[in-house]
Design a protein around this motif. Structure first.
Motif, PDB file in Angstrom:
ATOM      1  N   ARG A  52      29.355  36.137  20.422  1.00  0.00           N
ATOM      2  CA  ARG A  52      29.533  36.797  19.126  1.00  0.00           C
ATOM      3  C   ARG A  52      28.713  38.087  19.058  1.00  0.00           C
ATOM      4  NH1 ARG A  52      28.960  31.384  17.327  1.00  0.00           N
ATOM      5  NH2 ARG A  52      26.881  31.802  16.478  1.00  0.00           N
ATOM      6  N   THR A  53      27.488  38.035  19.580  1.00  0.00           N
ATOM      7  CA  THR A  53      26.632  39.220  19.558  1.00  0.00           C
ATOM      8  C   THR A  53      27.183  40.309  20.460  1.00  0.00           C
ATOM      9  OG1 THR A  53      24.702  37.817  19.135  1.00  0.00           O
ATOM     10  CG2 THR A  53      24.280  40.054  19.935  1.00  0.00           C
ATOM     11  N   ALA A  54      27.627  39.934  21.662  1.00  0.00           N
ATOM     12  CA  ALA A  54      28.168  40.910  22.601  1.00  0.00           C
ATOM     13  C   ALA A  54      29.404  41.602  22.034  1.00  0.00           C
ATOM     14  CB  ALA A  54      28.504  40.223  23.923  1.00  0.00           C
ATOM     15  N   GLN A  55      30.259  40.817  21.401  1.00  0.00           N
ATOM     16  CA  GLN A  55      31.471  41.401  20.823  1.00  0.00           C
ATOM     17  C   GLN A  55      31.118  42.362  19.696  1.00  0.00           C
ATOM     18  OE1 GLN A  55      33.568  37.737  19.966  1.00  0.00           O
ATOM     19  NE2 GLN A  55      34.738  37.851  21.874  1.00  0.00           N
ATOM     20  N   ALA A  56      30.106  42.009  18.896  1.00  0.00           N
ATOM     21  CA  ALA A  56      29.687  42.900  17.817  1.00  0.00           C
ATOM     22  C   ALA A  56      29.113  44.209  18.370  1.00  0.00           C
ATOM     23  CB  ALA A  56      28.649  42.203  16.940  1.00  0.00           C
ATOM     24  N   LEU A  57      28.518  44.149  19.568  1.00  0.00           N
ATOM     25  CA  LEU A  57      27.949  45.337  20.196  1.00  0.00           C
ATOM     26  C   LEU A  57      28.965  46.097  21.050  1.00  0.00           C
ATOM     27  CD1 LEU A  57      24.500  43.869  21.322  1.00  0.00           C
ATOM     28  CD2 LEU A  57      24.923  45.412  19.392  1.00  0.00           C
ATOM     29  N   GLY A  58      30.174  45.550  21.172  1.00  0.00           N
ATOM     30  CA  GLY A  58      31.215  46.197  21.948  1.00  0.00           C
ATOM     31  C   GLY A  58      31.064  46.050  23.448  1.00  0.00           C
ATOM     32  N   ILE A  59      30.431  44.980  23.891  1.00  0.00           N
ATOM     33  CA  ILE A  59      30.204  44.753  25.318  1.00  0.00           C
ATOM     34  C   ILE A  59      31.270  43.777  25.835  1.00  0.00           C
ATOM     35  CG2 ILE A  59      28.543  43.993  27.059  1.00  0.00           C
ATOM     36  CD1 ILE A  59      26.355  44.404  24.882  1.00  0.00           C
ATOM     37  N   PRO A  60      31.912  44.062  26.965  1.00  0.00           N
ATOM     38  CA  PRO A  60      32.900  43.126  27.521  1.00  0.00           C
ATOM     39  C   PRO A  60      32.268  41.762  27.811  1.00  0.00           C
ATOM     40  CG  PRO A  60      33.015  45.253  28.629  1.00  0.00           C
ATOM     41  CD  PRO A  60      31.796  45.294  27.767  1.00  0.00           C
ATOM     42  N   VAL A  61      33.048  40.708  27.580  1.00  0.00           N
ATOM     43  CA  VAL A  61      32.555  39.334  27.743  1.00  0.00           C
ATOM     44  C   VAL A  61      33.434  38.582  28.728  1.00  0.00           C
ATOM     45  CG1 VAL A  61      32.137  37.117  26.583  1.00  0.00           C
ATOM     46  CG2 VAL A  61      31.603  39.264  25.403  1.00  0.00           C
ATOM     47  N   ARG A  62      32.799  37.830  29.609  1.00  0.00           N
ATOM     48  CA  ARG A  62      33.495  36.899  30.485  1.00  0.00           C
ATOM     49  C   ARG A  62      32.881  35.516  30.289  1.00  0.00           C
ATOM     50  NH1 ARG A  62      33.657  40.332  36.225  1.00  0.00           N
ATOM     51  NH2 ARG A  62      34.873  42.112  35.434  1.00  0.00           N
ATOM     52  N   SER A  63      33.723  34.493  30.318  1.00  0.00           N
ATOM     53  CA  SER A  63      33.218  33.128  30.116  1.00  0.00           C
ATOM     54  C   SER A  63      33.863  32.160  31.104  1.00  0.00           C
ATOM     55  CB  SER A  63      33.465  32.678  28.677  1.00  0.00           C
ATOM     56  OG  SER A  63      34.831  32.851  28.324  1.00  0.00           O
ATOM     57  N   PRO A  64      33.609  32.327  32.392  1.00  0.00           N
ATOM     58  CA  PRO A  64      34.156  31.383  33.375  1.00  0.00           C
ATOM     59  C   PRO A  64      33.500  30.012  33.249  1.00  0.00           C
ATOM     60  CG  PRO A  64      32.578  32.842  34.425  1.00  0.00           C
ATOM     61  CD  PRO A  64      32.754  33.356  33.023  1.00  0.00           C
ATOM     62  N   THR A  65      34.225  28.987  33.650  1.00  0.00           N
ATOM     63  CA  THR A  65      33.665  27.636  33.617  1.00  0.00           C
ATOM     64  C   THR A  65      32.778  27.361  34.818  1.00  0.00           C
ATOM     65  OG1 THR A  65      35.654  26.783  34.711  1.00  0.00           O
ATOM     66  CG2 THR A  65      35.604  26.729  32.290  1.00  0.00           C
ATOM     67  N   ARG A  66      32.929  28.145  35.878  1.00  0.00           N
ATOM     68  CA  ARG A  66      32.087  28.016  37.064  1.00  0.00           C
ATOM     69  C   ARG A  66      32.101  29.325  37.827  1.00  0.00           C
ATOM     70  NH1 ARG A  66      35.116  26.091  41.610  1.00  0.00           N
ATOM     71  NH2 ARG A  66      33.410  24.732  42.246  1.00  0.00           N
ATOM     72  N   LEU A  67      31.099  29.478  38.703  1.00  0.00           N
ATOM     73  CA  LEU A  67      30.977  30.725  39.459  1.00  0.00           C
ATOM     74  C   LEU A  67      31.060  30.500  40.962  1.00  0.00           C
ATOM     75  CD1 LEU A  67      28.077  32.332  37.389  1.00  0.00           C
ATOM     76  CD2 LEU A  67      30.433  33.158  37.498  1.00  0.00           C
ATOM     77  N   ARG A  68      31.561  29.355  41.362  1.00  0.00           N
ATOM     78  CA  ARG A  68      31.591  29.026  42.788  1.00  0.00           C
ATOM     79  C   ARG A  68      32.845  29.541  43.491  1.00  0.00           C
ATOM     80  NH1 ARG A  68      27.388  26.431  44.327  1.00  0.00           N
ATOM     81  NH2 ARG A  68      26.148  25.201  42.882  1.00  0.00           N
ATOM     82  N   GLY A  69      33.876  29.903  42.738  1.00  0.00           N
ATOM     83  CA  GLY A  69      35.110  30.391  43.353  1.00  0.00           C
ATOM     84  C   GLY A  69      34.955  31.814  43.873  1.00  0.00           C
ATOM     85  N   GLN A  70      35.663  32.113  44.960  1.00  0.00           N
ATOM     86  CA  GLN A  70      35.563  33.435  45.583  1.00  0.00           C
ATOM     87  C   GLN A  70      36.034  34.533  44.645  1.00  0.00           C
ATOM     88  OE1 GLN A  70      37.909  33.992  49.192  1.00  0.00           O
ATOM     89  NE2 GLN A  70      36.398  35.424  50.004  1.00  0.00           N
TER      90      GLN A  70
END
Length: 314
Positions: A52-70
């Protein structure tokens, strides 16, 4: 010259650092946060405080469920950040993610490492009776909270401080310390000390701050009044230490307490100030809550529900 930063965080604790880095003029290229979770009565998906804060500041957001994939790791590396800043993100970062930014990843951790590595450092520090806590900015490694430390801020723990109170103070300390760390990094002056060196210098040994389990929240008044008070303060506001009272088995959640003088059968109310006898000494309740009620100072609670000396709690 401002740094290019990927910010990684999720709960309220992370927000002051995100806003402080933005105010300091760093180029926040992307924010990583946990995916929205069902919450509230309707169980609608709710974005994290960081999202919510990032969106209010205009910063792109990513929300992956995991970071192990290539694919996720390549997308992370393609941001070509100078540094990743991690504050209570909630996902393990695999080595390719740690290695992708030019200067690696810096983590803001709410304890005086190597003491209280792990999930619940604020609560465990209070519960153990530590005289101080603080935050450390460390360079992240594959191990859990094992990396070398670059910036430290300390904070005394007062006898009646709760986890909620320290949470808010340490969240701001983390923000201030991270801004300092990035300023030093820009200047080429961010020096690190290994945790083994810190342990040798301070005498602090590694201790794991295990996650709080709700089964720990029921109070045992056969313990000392000092340890009961610490547990109450450590578990406030969540999950909330509790006991049962009265023939109708009313559950009371205790939110703030202090050690007190007194003696009697453990769990016995000793006076009209909510002083409860313990195995050694007593504990005085300063703030509490009935089921379905709101938190109240002890004196306000007693106006609505007097409890007589001699009442037993268990």
């Amino acid at each position: 010259m401002a740094l290019s930063v990927i910010f990684m965080g999720t709960p309220d604790f992370s927000v002051p650092t995100l806003t402080a880095l933005h105010a300091a003029g760093h180029a926040l290229t992307c924010v990583y946060t946990q995916p929205p979770r069902p919450a509230g009565r309707g169980m609608a998906e709710r974005p994290s405080p960081v999202q919510r804060t990032a969106q209010a500041l205009g910063i792109p957001v990513r929300s992956p469920t995991r970071l192990r994939g290539q694919d996720e790791q390549q997308a992370f590396a393609a941001l070509q950040a100078d540094v990743a800043v991690v504050v209570a993100y909630g996902l393990l970062l695999p080595q390719p993610v740690l290695d992708a930014p030019r200067y690696g990843a810096l983590n803001g951790h709410a304890s005086l490492l190597p003491r209280w590595r792990g999930a619940a450092p604020i609560q465990r520090a209070i519960e153990a009776g530590d005289e101080q806590t603080g935050v450390m900015i460390m360079r992240m490694e594959a191990g859990l909270d094992t990396g070398p430390v670059g910036v430290t801020r300390t904070l005394p723990i007062q006898e009646t401080d709760t986890a909620g109170m320290l949470h808010d103070a340490l969240a701001q300390q983390t923000a201030d310390a991270m801004v300092e760390a990035l300023a030093l990094l820009e200047q080429g002056d961010l020096a690190f000390e290994t945790q083994s060196q810190i342990a040798a210098r301070t005498g602090r040994e590694p201790v794991y701050a295990r996650k709080i389990d709700k089964s720990e929240a029921r109070l045992d008044f056969t313990a000392s009044g000092r340890s009961v008070a610490r547990r109450i303060n450590a578990f406030s506001p969540f999950p909330g230490a509790w006991a049962e009272v009265g023939p109708d088995v009313d559950r009371l959640k205790f939110l703030r307490a202090e050690p007190a003088q007194g003696s009697g059968a453990p769990g016995t109310l000793l006076d009209d100030r909510l002083t409860i006898a313990c195995g050694e000494g007593a504990v005085r309740i300063l703030e509490l809550q009935r089921q379905g009620g709101r938190p109240l100072p002890a004196q306000d609670f007693l106006r609505g529900q007097p409890l007589r000396p001699g009442t037993r709690l268990s």
